[in-house]
Write an enzyme that holds these catalytic residues in place. Sequence first.
Site, PDB file in Angstrom:
ATOM      1  CG  PHE A 230      -1.939   1.060   1.217  1.00 23.32           C
ATOM      2  CD1 PHE A 230      -3.159   0.839   0.589  1.00 23.32           C
ATOM      3  CD2 PHE A 230      -1.700   2.314   1.765  1.00 23.32           C
ATOM      4  CE1 PHE A 230      -4.115   1.845   0.526  1.00 23.32           C
ATOM      5  CE2 PHE A 230      -2.652   3.311   1.703  1.00 23.32           C
ATOM      6  CZ  PHE A 230      -3.866   3.079   1.087  1.00 23.32           C
TER       7      PHE A 230
ATOM      8  CG  ASP B 249      -0.102  -2.359   6.829  1.00 19.62           C
ATOM      9  OD1 ASP B 249      -1.226  -2.698   7.264  1.00 19.62           O
ATOM     10  OD2 ASP B 249       0.079  -1.319   6.163  1.00 19.62           O
TER      11      ASP B 249
ATOM     12  CE1 TYR C 130      -9.128   2.449   6.699  1.00 23.22           C
ATOM     13  CE2 TYR C 130      -8.494   3.882   8.518  1.00 23.22           C
ATOM     14  CZ  TYR C 130      -8.218   3.318   7.296  1.00 23.22           C
ATOM     15  OH  TYR C 130      -7.036   3.600   6.678  1.00 23.22           O
ATOM     16  CE  LYS C 131      -7.789  -1.097   5.091  1.00 25.24           C
ATOM     17  NZ  LYS C 131      -8.260  -0.176   4.063  1.00 25.24           N
TER      18      LYS C 131
ATOM     19  NE  ARG D  50     -10.079  -3.088  -2.816  1.00 26.50           N
ATOM     20  CZ  ARG D  50      -9.624  -2.522  -1.704  1.00 26.50           C
ATOM     21  NH1 ARG D  50      -8.457  -2.881  -1.210  1.00 26.50           N
ATOM     22  NH2 ARG D  50     -10.328  -1.609  -1.068  1.00 26.50           N
TER      23      ARG D  50
HETATM   24  C1  LIG Z   1      -2.438  -1.880   3.897  1.00 32.32           C
HETATM   25  C2  LIG Z   1      -2.679  -0.456   4.261  1.00 32.32           C
HETATM   26  N1  LIG Z   1      -1.720   0.226   4.922  1.00 32.32           N
HETATM   27  C3  LIG Z   1      -1.892   1.518   5.262  1.00 32.32           C
HETATM   28  C4  LIG Z   1      -3.062   2.188   4.967  1.00 32.32           C
HETATM   29  C5  LIG Z   1      -3.178   3.655   5.311  1.00 32.32           C
HETATM   30  O1  LIG Z   1      -3.891   3.856   6.443  1.00 32.32           O
HETATM   31  P1  LIG Z   1      -4.177   5.327   6.991  1.00 32.32           P
HETATM   32  O2  LIG Z   1      -4.884   6.050   5.916  1.00 32.32           O
HETATM   33  O3  LIG Z   1      -5.026   5.050   8.182  1.00 32.32           O
HETATM   34  O4  LIG Z   1      -2.898   5.951   7.353  1.00 32.32           O
HETATM   35  C6  LIG Z   1      -4.095   1.507   4.327  1.00 32.32           C
HETATM   36  C7  LIG Z   1      -5.364   2.191   4.020  1.00 32.32           C
HETATM   37  O5  LIG Z   1      -6.280   1.688   3.440  1.00 32.32           O
HETATM   38  C8  LIG Z   1      -3.892   0.164   3.954  1.00 32.32           C
HETATM   39  O6  LIG Z   1      -4.831  -0.532   3.296  1.00 32.32           O
END
Ligand SMILES: Cc1ncc(COP(=O)(O)O)c(C=O)c1O
Length: 406
Positions: free
Chosen positions: A127, A196, A221-222, A370
């Site tokens: 990500f 992560d 939040y997921k 998705r």
């Molecule tokens: C795998 C992953 N890492 C990091 C993030 C970023 O999170 P945040 O926007 O809370 O910093 C996300 C957001 O969807 C994500 O899916």
Amino acid sequence: MSDLYQRARELDAADPLAGHRAKFALDEETVYLDGNSLGALPAHVPARMADVIGREWGELRIRSWDESGWWTAPERIGDRIAPLVGAAAGQIVAGDSTSVNVFKAVVAAARLAEEGRDEILVDASTFPTDGYVAESAARMTGHRIVALDPADIPAAAGRRTALALVNHVDYRTGRLHDLPGTTAALHAAGALAVWDLCHSAGALPVGLDEHGVDLAVGCTYKYLNGGPGSPAYLYVAERHQGRFDSPLPGWTSHADPFGMTPGYRPADGAVRGRVGTPDILSMLALEAALDVWDGVAVDAVRAKSLALTDFFLECVRAYVPEGRVTPVTPEAYAERGSQVALACADAPAVMPELIKRGVVGDLRRPDVLRFGFTPLYVGFADAERAARVLADVLASAPDAARPTRP
Ligand SMILES: Cc1ncc(COP(=O)(O)O)c(C=O)c1O
């Protein structure tokens, strides 16, 4: 009625988790397959928030920091998240965004690593925020970034590796990476493992303590349904807490925060991961949302998730004309998260049409559809309907003749 339609109803009738759906505010017209982006609202949260706002804030005001437990919310909520990711109490603190926690974790891991190790391995398909933050953290700490396919990290870890930052489940493809094996290989090379968990926590067993993970971050939040922008969390294994040196040493992680002294002296435990004043409204919405997990075993969630994604793929194969979509989520259970990603040449046109017809997934450009499967509130009839509507949309899409990528 097709066999699959009938079978979906039988599977729902036999599903031990089916009763949890009623805990969520969902309408029957929509198939919600985007809980891997924003989880659905647990139905009791609005009443709890009305109390937080009306009584705790409106009436008790400043007294609530103590009397309503606001001050200790980050570590208290961390302990509620802990069993969902296989961690004993006292190692997780909730707060800030995932991005901020990635920064804390990567810099802290670089500081924990042995002197002379100058490489940070990152997952090349990460990500984006993890990659951006790791790159900046590397510049600050004098490391260099090596981007790799997560499957190649075990073999690449060596004497120069300080740490690796890896996504447990790839956000785009839904591929589940090997957390136990990768963590063990990093340790064998003398390096630290930072994971992560955004796309795995709440969807499958993680086993942070069991597999000896060093540091981890994740969002809520997921699959944890904490609400838009709800606080993320940071896991610091107990054995590292004494040497955990936060790059963001704010006053709320001070051993004596109200001493207001000029020198920083960190508190003990996971509290060291705190920075500033917690976002109490979001924190308490998350805390209430976590009630839906009471009495739920993550293994049962995983079993249903695999059954759901299997069934969805079976329905897609049965309904969608050959060659129109190509699954990019691995079939092997050991490599499958809780989403199904389908490559589709006209995905940008297809997803809005699906949403119009009540099937809510999302698009990852250029060509990925998705579909997230959240076992607490998605059922087999939802999976069957989603595949059927997808087939209808594809049949009427103007570029139905375009091939998908191989
Ligand atoms: C795998 C992953 N890492 C990091 C993030 C970023 O999170 P945040 O926007 O809370 O910093 C996300 C957001 O969807 C994500 O899916």
